[in-house]
Design an enzyme around this catalytic site. Structure first.
Site, PDB file in Angstrom:
ATOM      1  N   LYS A 174      -9.971  -6.816  -6.415  1.00 30.06           N
ATOM      2  CA  LYS A 174     -11.196  -6.225  -5.882  1.00 30.06           C
ATOM      3  C   LYS A 174     -11.237  -4.718  -6.144  1.00 30.06           C
ATOM      4  O   LYS A 174     -12.289  -4.153  -6.452  1.00 30.06           O
ATOM      5  CB  LYS A 174     -11.301  -6.495  -4.379  1.00 30.06           C
ATOM      6  CG  LYS A 174     -11.604  -7.937  -4.021  1.00 30.06           C
ATOM      7  CD  LYS A 174     -11.723  -8.101  -2.516  1.00 30.06           C
ATOM      8  CE  LYS A 174     -12.132  -9.519  -2.131  1.00 30.06           C
ATOM      9  NZ  LYS A 174     -12.266  -9.667  -0.656  1.00 30.06           N
TER      10      LYS A 174
ATOM     11  N   ALA B 287      -9.963  -4.152   0.879  1.00 29.50           N
ATOM     12  CA  ALA B 287      -9.097  -4.962   1.736  1.00 29.50           C
ATOM     13  C   ALA B 287      -9.454  -6.428   1.559  1.00 29.50           C
ATOM     14  O   ALA B 287     -10.568  -6.764   1.143  1.00 29.50           O
ATOM     15  CB  ALA B 287      -9.257  -4.554   3.202  1.00 29.50           C
ATOM     16  N   ASP B 288      -8.503  -7.288   1.867  1.00 30.90           N
ATOM     17  CA  ASP B 288      -8.761  -8.721   1.872  1.00 30.90           C
ATOM     18  C   ASP B 288      -7.927  -9.345   2.978  1.00 30.90           C
ATOM     19  O   ASP B 288      -6.786  -8.929   3.224  1.00 30.90           O
ATOM     20  CB  ASP B 288      -8.410  -9.359   0.522  1.00 30.90           C
ATOM     21  CG  ASP B 288      -8.881 -10.800   0.459  1.00 30.90           C
ATOM     22  OD1 ASP B 288     -10.103 -11.020   0.421  1.00 30.90           O
ATOM     23  OD2 ASP B 288      -8.026 -11.714   0.465  1.00 30.90           O
ATOM     24  N   THR B 289      -8.516 -10.328   3.639  1.00 35.41           N
ATOM     25  CA  THR B 289      -7.850 -11.005   4.743  1.00 35.41           C
ATOM     26  C   THR B 289      -7.766 -12.486   4.459  1.00 35.41           C
ATOM     27  O   THR B 289      -8.728 -13.088   3.980  1.00 35.41           O
ATOM     28  CB  THR B 289      -8.626 -10.789   6.061  1.00 35.41           C
ATOM     29  OG1 THR B 289      -8.700  -9.387   6.335  1.00 35.41           O
ATOM     30  CG2 THR B 289      -7.958 -11.494   7.229  1.00 35.41           C
TER      31      THR B 289
END
Length: 200
Positions: free
Chosen positions: A59, A80-82
């Site tokens: 990303k 960010a990624d969750t």
């Protein structure tokens, strides 16, 4: 001069969390020609930690290219990624209500992990952080799960729930970062910004 960053995320929760710590930001979102969802495809046998870190860097790379194409002013970019993990199983965003019900049924009565990776591009430097939290759900019956899914809240959420929604009534305990479970771990984010020379 006030410092600011680009936030390459469509999540309103990440915006709220940056506001909470006083970080001025502008959105840097994918255009209609970008398939942002394709970046989140899980590879065969990929571990949750490796997955969430890989997706975050992908990303970030896409956002850096987007910034260059648009000719926008230079500034640090935050991504960010969750993801939610039940053992080695990665629970991403549900495709439909049935999948949301299945995910929540799997989480009910068990402990799972919420992993949020964060990355900051500051010029040529890339700084990274990772938050891993543990969440235990109480047992939840199918009727309560169906009622929650019917609200539409699970859609677009990793693991089919948001910690700040009605699903919070199922949480027996948390070990880790509440903001990380929301989608942007503030301790790790602040550390990256400080490493990049910010004063928070």
């Amino acid at each position: 001069m006030t410092r600011w960053i680009y936030l390459a995320s469509q999540s309103p929760r990440r915006r709220q969390l940056l506001d909470q710590i006083g970080v001025r930001h502008e959105l840097l979102l994918p255009g209609p020609d970008e398939d942002a969802e394709a970046l989140e495809t899980v590879r065969p046998n990929e571990a949750p930690r490796a997955y969430v870190q890989r997706v975050t860097l992908a990303k970030l790379d896409a956002a850096r290219a987007r910034l260059q194409r648009a000719g926008l002013p230079a500034a640090p970019i935050l991504c960010a990624d969750t993801t939610v993990a039940l053992g080695r199983r990665i629970l991403g965003k549900p495709a439909d209500a049935d999948e949301a019900c299945e995910m929540l049924g799997a989480l009910a009565g068990h402990e799972h992990r919420v992993l949020t990776a964060v990355a900051l591009a500051d010029g040529e430097r890339v700084l990274q952080g990772l938050s891993v939290s543990r969440v235990r759900f109480a047992p939840v019956d199918a009727a309560h799960i169906a009622a929650y899914v019917a609200t539409g809240e699970p859609m677009g959420k990793a693991g089919a729930y948001a910690i700040q929604s009605g699903a919070a009534t199922w949480v027996e305990r948390i070990a880790g970062s509440y903001s990380g479970i929301m989608g942007l771990p503030l301790f790790e984010t602040a550390r990256l910004l400080r490493d990049a020379g910010w004063s928070l």
